[in-house]
Design a protein around this motif. Structure first.
Motif, mmCIF file in Angstrom:
data_model
loop_
_atom_site.group_PDB
_atom_site.id
_atom_site.type_symbol
_atom_site.label_atom_id
_atom_site.label_comp_id
_atom_site.label_asym_id
_atom_site.label_seq_id
_atom_site.Cartn_x
_atom_site.Cartn_y
_atom_site.Cartn_z
ATOM 1 N N ARG A 22 1.040 -1.665 -0.182
ATOM 2 C CA ARG A 22 0.374 -0.207 0.132
ATOM 3 C C ARG A 22 1.128 1.379 0.347
ATOM 4 N NH1 ARG A 22 -2.435 3.927 2.249
ATOM 5 N NH2 ARG A 22 -4.563 4.042 2.229
ATOM 6 N N PRO A 23 1.837 1.260 0.878
ATOM 7 C CA PRO A 23 2.939 2.668 0.996
ATOM 8 C C PRO A 23 2.816 2.738 -0.445
ATOM 9 C CG PRO A 23 3.051 1.516 2.560
ATOM 10 C CD PRO A 23 2.689 0.042 1.625
ATOM 11 N N ARG A 24 3.694 1.934 -1.064
ATOM 12 C CA ARG A 24 4.050 2.121 -2.787
ATOM 13 C C ARG A 24 3.277 2.360 -3.347
ATOM 14 N NH1 ARG A 24 9.385 -0.594 -4.900
ATOM 15 N NH2 ARG A 24 8.831 -0.621 -7.199
ATOM 16 N N LEU A 25 2.440 2.300 -3.471
ATOM 17 C CA LEU A 25 0.884 2.508 -4.242
ATOM 18 C C LEU A 25 0.280 4.194 -4.036
ATOM 19 C CD1 LEU A 25 -1.063 2.202 -6.453
ATOM 20 C CD2 LEU A 25 -2.671 0.870 -4.454
ATOM 21 N N VAL A 26 0.746 4.381 -2.921
ATOM 22 C CA VAL A 26 0.881 5.589 -2.454
ATOM 23 C C VAL A 26 1.492 6.797 -2.957
ATOM 24 C CG1 VAL A 26 0.439 7.254 -0.513
ATOM 25 C CG2 VAL A 26 -1.112 5.364 -0.324
ATOM 26 N N GLU A 27 2.992 6.418 -3.356
ATOM 27 C CA GLU A 27 3.844 6.740 -3.475
ATOM 28 C C GLU A 27 3.487 7.081 -5.188
ATOM 29 O OE1 GLU A 27 8.300 5.792 -4.007
ATOM 30 O OE2 GLU A 27 8.146 5.384 -2.360
ATOM 31 N N ILE A 28 3.240 6.017 -5.189
ATOM 32 C CA ILE A 28 3.393 6.198 -6.643
ATOM 33 C C ILE A 28 1.911 6.866 -7.307
ATOM 34 C CG2 ILE A 28 2.240 4.682 -9.069
ATOM 35 C CD1 ILE A 28 3.781 1.888 -7.893
ATOM 36 N N ARG A 29 0.837 6.852 -6.925
ATOM 37 C CA ARG A 29 -0.339 7.587 -6.640
ATOM 38 C C ARG A 29 0.050 9.284 -6.404
ATOM 39 N NH1 ARG A 29 -4.008 8.832 -2.604
ATOM 40 N NH2 ARG A 29 -1.686 9.491 -1.453
ATOM 41 N N ASP A 30 1.187 9.504 -5.594
ATOM 42 C CA ASP A 30 1.520 10.779 -5.611
ATOM 43 C C ASP A 30 1.862 11.221 -6.500
ATOM 44 O OD1 ASP A 30 0.246 11.070 -3.391
ATOM 45 O OD2 ASP A 30 1.936 10.702 -1.435
ATOM 46 N N ASN A 31 3.561 10.339 -7.400
ATOM 47 C CA ASN A 31 3.798 10.610 -8.241
ATOM 48 C C ASN A 31 3.253 11.756 -9.540
ATOM 49 O OD1 ASN A 31 6.154 9.727 -10.854
ATOM 50 N ND2 ASN A 31 7.350 10.637 -9.570
ATOM 51 N N LEU A 32 2.344 10.657 -9.554
ATOM 52 C CA LEU A 32 1.118 10.968 -10.552
ATOM 53 C C LEU A 32 0.891 12.315 -10.702
ATOM 54 C CD1 LEU A 32 -0.509 7.527 -11.096
ATOM 55 C CD2 LEU A 32 1.243 8.490 -12.539
ATOM 56 N N VAL A 33 0.063 12.130 -9.509
ATOM 57 C CA VAL A 33 -0.047 13.975 -9.317
ATOM 58 C C VAL A 33 1.354 14.685 -9.783
ATOM 59 C CG1 VAL A 33 -0.703 15.379 -6.876
ATOM 60 C CG2 VAL A 33 -1.690 13.356 -8.051
ATOM 61 N N SER A 34 1.696 15.027 -9.325
ATOM 62 C CA SER A 34 3.442 15.596 -9.882
ATOM 63 C C SER A 34 3.731 16.250 -11.238
ATOM 64 C CB SER A 34 4.576 15.203 -8.511
ATOM 65 O OG SER A 34 4.539 15.356 -7.233
ATOM 66 N N ARG A 35 3.198 14.569 -11.716
ATOM 67 C CA ARG A 35 3.604 14.698 -13.469
ATOM 68 C C ARG A 35 2.405 15.103 -14.037
ATOM 69 N NH1 ARG A 35 4.627 8.363 -14.325
ATOM 70 N NH2 ARG A 35 5.058 9.110 -16.542
ATOM 71 N N ILE A 36 1.454 14.757 -13.432
ATOM 72 C CA ILE A 36 0.409 15.781 -13.907
ATOM 73 C C ILE A 36 0.471 17.418 -13.902
ATOM 74 C CG2 ILE A 36 -2.693 16.962 -14.466
ATOM 75 C CD1 ILE A 36 -2.594 13.224 -13.141
ATOM 76 N N LEU A 37 1.269 17.839 -13.113
ATOM 77 C CA LEU A 37 1.198 19.426 -12.856
ATOM 78 C C LEU A 37 2.077 19.581 -13.121
ATOM 79 C CD1 LEU A 37 1.367 19.360 -8.409
ATOM 80 C CD2 LEU A 37 -1.006 19.946 -10.540
ATOM 81 N N GLU A 38 3.331 18.885 -13.342
ATOM 82 C CA GLU A 38 4.497 19.082 -14.506
ATOM 83 C C GLU A 38 4.555 19.426 -15.949
ATOM 84 O OE1 GLU A 38 9.172 18.110 -15.627
ATOM 85 O OE2 GLU A 38 8.074 16.750 -14.659
ATOM 86 N N ALA A 39 2.947 18.142 -16.363
ATOM 87 C CA ALA A 39 2.802 18.111 -17.473
ATOM 88 C C ALA A 39 1.686 19.449 -17.972
ATOM 89 C CB ALA A 39 2.193 17.071 -17.838
ATOM 90 N N GLU A 40 0.722 19.510 -17.183
ATOM 91 C CA GLU A 40 -0.307 21.284 -17.346
ATOM 92 C C GLU A 40 0.481 22.375 -17.592
ATOM 93 O OE1 GLU A 40 -3.853 19.246 -15.476
ATOM 94 O OE2 GLU A 40 -2.433 20.447 -14.370
ATOM 95 N N SER A 41 1.803 22.149 -16.513
ATOM 96 C CA SER A 41 2.602 23.462 -16.875
ATOM 97 C C SER A 41 3.202 23.846 -18.077
ATOM 98 C CB SER A 41 3.504 23.492 -15.773
ATOM 99 O OG SER A 41 4.344 22.387 -15.388
ATOM 100 N N GLU A 42 3.958 22.393 -18.554
ATOM 101 C CA GLU A 42 4.518 22.560 -19.479
ATOM 102 C C GLU A 42 4.213 21.702 -20.759
ATOM 103 O OE1 GLU A 42 8.320 22.979 -20.562
ATOM 104 O OE2 GLU A 42 8.554 23.043 -17.797
ATOM 105 N N GLY A 43 2.192 22.487 -20.734
ATOM 106 C CA GLY A 43 1.444 22.193 -22.101
ATOM 107 C C GLY A 43 1.525 20.659 -22.976
ATOM 108 N N TRP A 44 1.966 19.590 -21.883
ATOM 109 C CA TRP A 44 2.058 19.310 -22.285
ATOM 110 C C TRP A 44 0.901 17.618 -22.350
ATOM 111 C CZ3 TRP A 44 7.246 17.002 -19.194
ATOM 112 C CH2 TRP A 44 7.886 18.011 -19.859
ATOM 113 N N LEU A 45 -0.571 18.335 -23.513
ATOM 114 C CA LEU A 45 -2.137 17.684 -23.184
ATOM 115 C C LEU A 45 -2.053 16.535 -23.160
ATOM 116 C CD1 LEU A 45 -3.423 20.888 -24.875
ATOM 117 C CD2 LEU A 45 -2.795 20.234 -22.506
ATOM 118 N N GLY A 46 -0.926 15.526 -24.191
ATOM 119 C CA GLY A 46 -1.220 14.055 -24.577
ATOM 120 C C GLY A 46 -0.449 13.571 -23.363
ATOM 121 N N GLU A 47 0.423 14.015 -22.347
ATOM 122 C CA GLU A 47 1.601 13.082 -21.396
ATOM 123 C C GLU A 47 0.256 13.831 -20.026
ATOM 124 O OE1 GLU A 47 4.455 11.637 -19.652
ATOM 125 O OE2 GLU A 47 3.639 12.238 -21.555
#
Length: 128
Positions: free
Chosen positions: A50-75
């Motif tokens: 479970r802790p690893r899955l939470v870490e993956i989820r939190d990482n996905l949130v960070s990557r979404i924020l980065e992709a949105e700020s960079e304009g990588w809509l497909g990502e």
């Protein structure tokens, strides 16, 4: 069955072990999700991961924020899909953990229920 076939069969189950748990796909089938296991409905996550899955989820949130700020809509679209699946898996895992921690009251049968079962058996017919 030849020894090569047997080795392949056993190897299939060894290759089903993943970082988060086990892959539940049937023997002889390929991974339909190209090893994007968080998205896969047949991933069986171990409660200890479970802790690893939470870490993956939190990482996905960070990557979404980065992709949105960079304009990588497909990502963004692909990451949001993975995030949705990770949240679903986390909810399923939490429900599973909670079910295992709950006690189930099976009750104690009343005397009349026990007697009814014992006397409900029909006697064999008398010979004529």
């Amino acid at each position: 069955m030849t020894s090569e076939e047997w080795d392949e069969f056993l190897g299939h189950f060894e290759r089903r072990k993943l970082a988060l748990g086990d892959c539940g796909r049937a023997y002889g089938t390929d991974c339909a999700h190209e090893h994007a296991c968080v998205r896969c409905p047949v991933l069986i996550i171990h409660a200890s991961e479970r802790p690893r899955l939470v870490e993956i989820r939190d990482n996905l949130v960070s990557r979404i924020l980065e992709a949105e700020s960079e304009g990588w809509l497909g990502e963004v679209e692909g990451l949001q899909s993975s995030l949705s699946h990770a949240n679903e898996k986390l909810a399923q895992l939490d429900a599973q953990i909670n079910r295992k921690q709950e006690s189930v009251d099976l009750g104690i049968p009343a005397f009349r229920e026990i007697v009814a079962r014992a006397t409900g058996v029909a006697a064999p017919p008398e010979p004529s």
